[in-house]
Scaffold this motif. Structure first.
Motif, PDB file in Angstrom:
ATOM      1  N   TYR A  69       0.809  -1.218   0.000  1.00 57.80           N
ATOM      2  CA  TYR A  69       0.000   0.000   0.000  1.00 57.80           C
ATOM      3  C   TYR A  69       0.847   1.275   0.000  1.00 57.80           C
ATOM      4  O   TYR A  69       0.454   2.289  -0.591  1.00 57.80           O
ATOM      5  CB  TYR A  69      -0.960  -0.014   1.184  1.00 57.80           C
ATOM      6  CG  TYR A  69      -1.838  -1.243   1.220  1.00 57.80           C
ATOM      7  CD1 TYR A  69      -2.416  -1.742   0.044  1.00 57.80           C
ATOM      8  CD2 TYR A  69      -2.083  -1.914   2.409  1.00 57.80           C
ATOM      9  CE1 TYR A  69      -3.214  -2.867   0.076  1.00 57.80           C
ATOM     10  CE2 TYR A  69      -2.891  -3.047   2.443  1.00 57.80           C
ATOM     11  CZ  TYR A  69      -3.446  -3.520   1.272  1.00 57.80           C
ATOM     12  OH  TYR A  69      -4.240  -4.644   1.298  1.00 57.80           O
ATOM     13  N   ASP A  70       2.006   1.217   0.636  1.00 61.45           N
ATOM     14  CA  ASP A  70       2.891   2.379   0.603  1.00 61.45           C
ATOM     15  C   ASP A  70       3.364   2.645  -0.829  1.00 61.45           C
ATOM     16  O   ASP A  70       3.523   3.805  -1.235  1.00 61.45           O
ATOM     17  CB  ASP A  70       4.095   2.162   1.519  1.00 61.45           C
ATOM     18  CG  ASP A  70       3.726   2.197   2.993  1.00 61.45           C
ATOM     19  OD1 ASP A  70       2.658   2.755   3.323  1.00 61.45           O
ATOM     20  OD2 ASP A  70       4.498   1.667   3.815  1.00 61.45           O
ATOM     21  N   ILE A  72       1.627   2.060  -3.493  1.00 64.34           N
ATOM     22  CA  ILE A  72       0.504   2.699  -4.187  1.00 64.34           C
ATOM     23  C   ILE A  72       0.515   4.202  -3.923  1.00 64.34           C
ATOM     24  O   ILE A  72       0.307   5.012  -4.838  1.00 64.34           O
ATOM     25  CB  ILE A  72      -0.833   2.062  -3.754  1.00 64.34           C
ATOM     26  CG1 ILE A  72      -0.919   0.615  -4.240  1.00 64.34           C
ATOM     27  CG2 ILE A  72      -2.014   2.881  -4.279  1.00 64.34           C
ATOM     28  CD1 ILE A  72      -2.146  -0.136  -3.749  1.00 64.34           C
ATOM     29  N   ASP A  73       0.779   4.587  -2.686  1.00 65.66           N
ATOM     30  CA  ASP A  73       0.858   6.004  -2.359  1.00 65.66           C
ATOM     31  C   ASP A  73       1.997   6.678  -3.121  1.00 65.66           C
ATOM     32  O   ASP A  73       1.841   7.794  -3.632  1.00 65.66           O
ATOM     33  CB  ASP A  73       1.058   6.197  -0.855  1.00 65.66           C
ATOM     34  CG  ASP A  73      -0.174   5.821  -0.044  1.00 65.66           C
ATOM     35  OD1 ASP A  73      -1.265   5.730  -0.623  1.00 65.66           O
ATOM     36  OD2 ASP A  73      -0.032   5.607   1.185  1.00 65.66           O
ATOM     37  N   ARG A  74       3.139   6.006  -3.197  1.00 64.27           N
ATOM     38  CA  ARG A  74       4.277   6.573  -3.926  1.00 64.27           C
ATOM     39  C   ARG A  74       3.967   6.700  -5.410  1.00 64.27           C
ATOM     40  O   ARG A  74       4.368   7.684  -6.061  1.00 64.27           O
ATOM     41  CB  ARG A  74       5.530   5.714  -3.721  1.00 64.27           C
ATOM     42  CG  ARG A  74       6.078   5.751  -2.293  1.00 64.27           C
ATOM     43  CD  ARG A  74       7.471   5.162  -2.231  1.00 64.27           C
ATOM     44  NE  ARG A  74       7.491   3.746  -2.602  1.00 64.27           N
ATOM     45  CZ  ARG A  74       7.342   2.751  -1.736  1.00 64.27           C
ATOM     46  NH1 ARG A  74       7.149   3.019  -0.435  1.00 64.27           N
ATOM     47  NH2 ARG A  74       7.390   1.494  -2.138  1.00 64.27           N
ATOM     48  N   GLY A  76       0.985   7.228  -6.755  1.00 62.78           N
ATOM     49  CA  GLY A  76       0.119   8.386  -6.935  1.00 62.78           C
ATOM     50  C   GLY A  76       0.907   9.681  -6.935  1.00 62.78           C
ATOM     51  O   GLY A  76       0.676  10.571  -7.775  1.00 62.78           O
ATOM     52  N   ALA A  77       1.869   9.788  -6.013  1.00 62.23           N
ATOM     53  CA  ALA A  77       2.694  10.995  -5.945  1.00 62.23           C
ATOM     54  C   ALA A  77       3.541  11.145  -7.204  1.00 62.23           C
ATOM     55  O   ALA A  77       3.690  12.260  -7.735  1.00 62.23           O
ATOM     56  CB  ALA A  77       3.584  10.945  -4.702  1.00 62.23           C
ATOM     57  N   TYR A  80       1.450  12.392 -10.106  1.00 59.42           N
ATOM     58  CA  TYR A  80       1.170  13.823  -9.994  1.00 59.42           C
ATOM     59  C   TYR A  80       2.379  14.650 -10.421  1.00 59.42           C
ATOM     60  O   TYR A  80       2.252  15.644 -11.158  1.00 59.42           O
ATOM     61  CB  TYR A  80       0.778  14.184  -8.567  1.00 59.42           C
ATOM     62  CG  TYR A  80       0.501  15.658  -8.407  1.00 59.42           C
ATOM     63  CD1 TYR A  80      -0.666  16.224  -8.916  1.00 59.42           C
ATOM     64  CD2 TYR A  80       1.421  16.490  -7.774  1.00 59.42           C
ATOM     65  CE1 TYR A  80      -0.919  17.587  -8.793  1.00 59.42           C
ATOM     66  CE2 TYR A  80       1.183  17.843  -7.642  1.00 59.42           C
ATOM     67  CZ  TYR A  80       0.013  18.389  -8.160  1.00 59.42           C
ATOM     68  OH  TYR A  80      -0.219  19.731  -8.049  1.00 59.42           O
ATOM     69  N   ARG A 123      -7.159   1.639  -1.579  1.00 55.20           N
ATOM     70  CA  ARG A 123      -5.923   2.414  -1.529  1.00 55.20           C
ATOM     71  C   ARG A 123      -5.654   3.116  -2.855  1.00 55.20           C
ATOM     72  O   ARG A 123      -5.128   4.244  -2.879  1.00 55.20           O
ATOM     73  CB  ARG A 123      -4.756   1.517  -1.134  1.00 55.20           C
ATOM     74  CG  ARG A 123      -4.808   0.987   0.291  1.00 55.20           C
ATOM     75  CD  ARG A 123      -4.872   2.088   1.327  1.00 55.20           C
ATOM     76  NE  ARG A 123      -3.660   2.887   1.369  1.00 55.20           N
ATOM     77  CZ  ARG A 123      -2.721   2.808   2.322  1.00 55.20           C
ATOM     78  NH1 ARG A 123      -2.880   1.957   3.333  1.00 55.20           N
ATOM     79  NH2 ARG A 123      -1.661   3.583   2.284  1.00 55.20           N
ATOM     80  N   ARG A 126      -7.923   6.119  -2.812  1.00 51.88           N
ATOM     81  CA  ARG A 126      -7.339   7.131  -1.928  1.00 51.88           C
ATOM     82  C   ARG A 126      -6.197   7.872  -2.606  1.00 51.88           C
ATOM     83  O   ARG A 126      -6.067   9.100  -2.469  1.00 51.88           O
ATOM     84  CB  ARG A 126      -6.842   6.452  -0.653  1.00 51.88           C
ATOM     85  CG  ARG A 126      -6.197   7.365   0.377  1.00 51.88           C
ATOM     86  CD  ARG A 126      -5.845   6.571   1.626  1.00 51.88           C
ATOM     87  NE  ARG A 126      -5.214   7.410   2.642  1.00 51.88           N
ATOM     88  CZ  ARG A 126      -3.903   7.616   2.714  1.00 51.88           C
ATOM     89  NH1 ARG A 126      -3.090   7.044   1.836  1.00 51.88           N
ATOM     90  NH2 ARG A 126      -3.395   8.384   3.660  1.00 51.88           N
ATOM     91  N   SER A 127      -5.376   7.146  -3.351  1.00 53.27           N
ATOM     92  CA  SER A 127      -4.200   7.741  -3.980  1.00 53.27           C
ATOM     93  C   SER A 127      -4.522   8.462  -5.280  1.00 53.27           C
ATOM     94  O   SER A 127      -3.922   9.496  -5.597  1.00 53.27           O
ATOM     95  CB  SER A 127      -3.152   6.651  -4.242  1.00 53.27           C
ATOM     96  OG  SER A 127      -1.976   7.187  -4.801  1.00 53.27           O
ATOM     97  N   LEU A 128      -5.491   7.931  -6.043  1.00 54.62           N
ATOM     98  CA  LEU A 128      -5.727   8.433  -7.392  1.00 54.62           C
ATOM     99  C   LEU A 128      -6.912   9.387  -7.514  1.00 54.62           C
ATOM    100  O   LEU A 128      -7.034  10.089  -8.523  1.00 54.62           O
ATOM    101  CB  LEU A 128      -5.936   7.260  -8.346  1.00 54.62           C
ATOM    102  CG  LEU A 128      -4.807   6.230  -8.421  1.00 54.62           C
ATOM    103  CD1 LEU A 128      -5.164   5.145  -9.421  1.00 54.62           C
ATOM    104  CD2 LEU A 128      -3.480   6.883  -8.775  1.00 54.62           C
TER     105      LEU A 128
END
Length: 247
Positions: A69-70, A72-74, A76-77, A80, A123, A126-128
């Motif tokens: 999941y971390d 996935i957050d990376r 998304g960043a 962007y 997740r 949340r990220s996208l």
């Protein structure tokens, strides 16, 4: 429809290494999108990339386990920072899980089905979500299953997680109903995939529709011209359905 209706668009597909995910990646690329292909196996992703390039398309390969999941957050960043938006998200990654009576399901196997089929998609939402809202025509499609409505014996982990995935998708659609983001569900039905062969080992795969056929229908939900949201596309009947709760 124009020849390349997704030209200059950025799309992300999970479970992109085979089956419906690989076919959808190729369909989106052929429609002009640059596809961020997410999958666990780098070698399989490279094969998909070869097919995309042969079709005149382009892709970015992201070897990633959707339960990281971390990561996935990376991702998304990174999207962007690189693109400033996302135009299409196809949540396709999923696992069958054990086919056995509920009382016999190992807790680790149940947790894995929840992690892959449900939590990973949350997740990604949340990220996208912020990136898709920045698109002039954000489109999200979750690949679900008719099993979510049938409560088939011995299919507990898969049935439960797909039903929950549908609730997740419908909730997201309700939260974004007034904006540019459209969120829909897609039920492929019986398709000639590895998962289907595992679930029904005695079935003749040649009697089933190919992943490319399903990918074409998913593509239609990803186009800027698609104005529907919160719907359920039932591929076996080629029908776009509304959801109705209990009276």
């Amino acid at each position: 429809m124009t020849e390349r209706p997704l030209a200059d668009r950025i799309a992300l597909v999970t479970g992109a290494t085979r089956g419906i995910g690989a076919a959808t990646t190729l369909a989106l690329a052929r429609a002009g999108a640059h596809v961020v292909a997410v999958g666990r196996t780098e070698g399989a992703l490279e094969e998909v990339d070869d097919a995309v390039r042969a079709a005149g398309g382009s892709a970015t390969l992201v070897p990633l386990d959707v339960t990281d999941y971390d990561a996935i957050d990376r991702l998304g960043a990174a999207l962007y920072q690189r693109y400033g938006r996302l135009d299409v998200f196809v949540g396709n990654a999923g696992i069958l899980g054990p086919v056995t009576p509920l009382g016999h399901v190992d807790p680790k196997d149940f947790d894995q089905a929840v992690s892959v089929n449900l939590t990973a998609n949350y997740r990604f939402v949340r990220s996208l979500d912020p990136l898709l809202r920045l698109s002039t025509a954000g489109r999200a499609v979750f690949v679900t299953s008719g099993a979510a409505h049938k409560a088939r014996a011995y299919w507990g982990p898969y049935t439960v997680t797909k039903a929950a995935l549908e609730a997740l998708g419908r909730t997201w659609a309700a939260e974004t109903v007034t904006g540019n983001l459209k969120v829909n569900l897609f039920n492929p039905g019986p398709i000639r995939t590895r998962m289907r062969a595992k679930a029904f080992p005695g079935e003749d795969p040649m009697a089933l529709e190919v992943p490319e056929a399903a990918a074409g229908a998913i593509l239609s939900l990803c186009l800027p011209s698609c104005a529907t949201t919160g719907k359920y596309y039932d591929f076996p009947t080629r029908t776009l359905l509304d959801f109705h709760g209990p009276a």
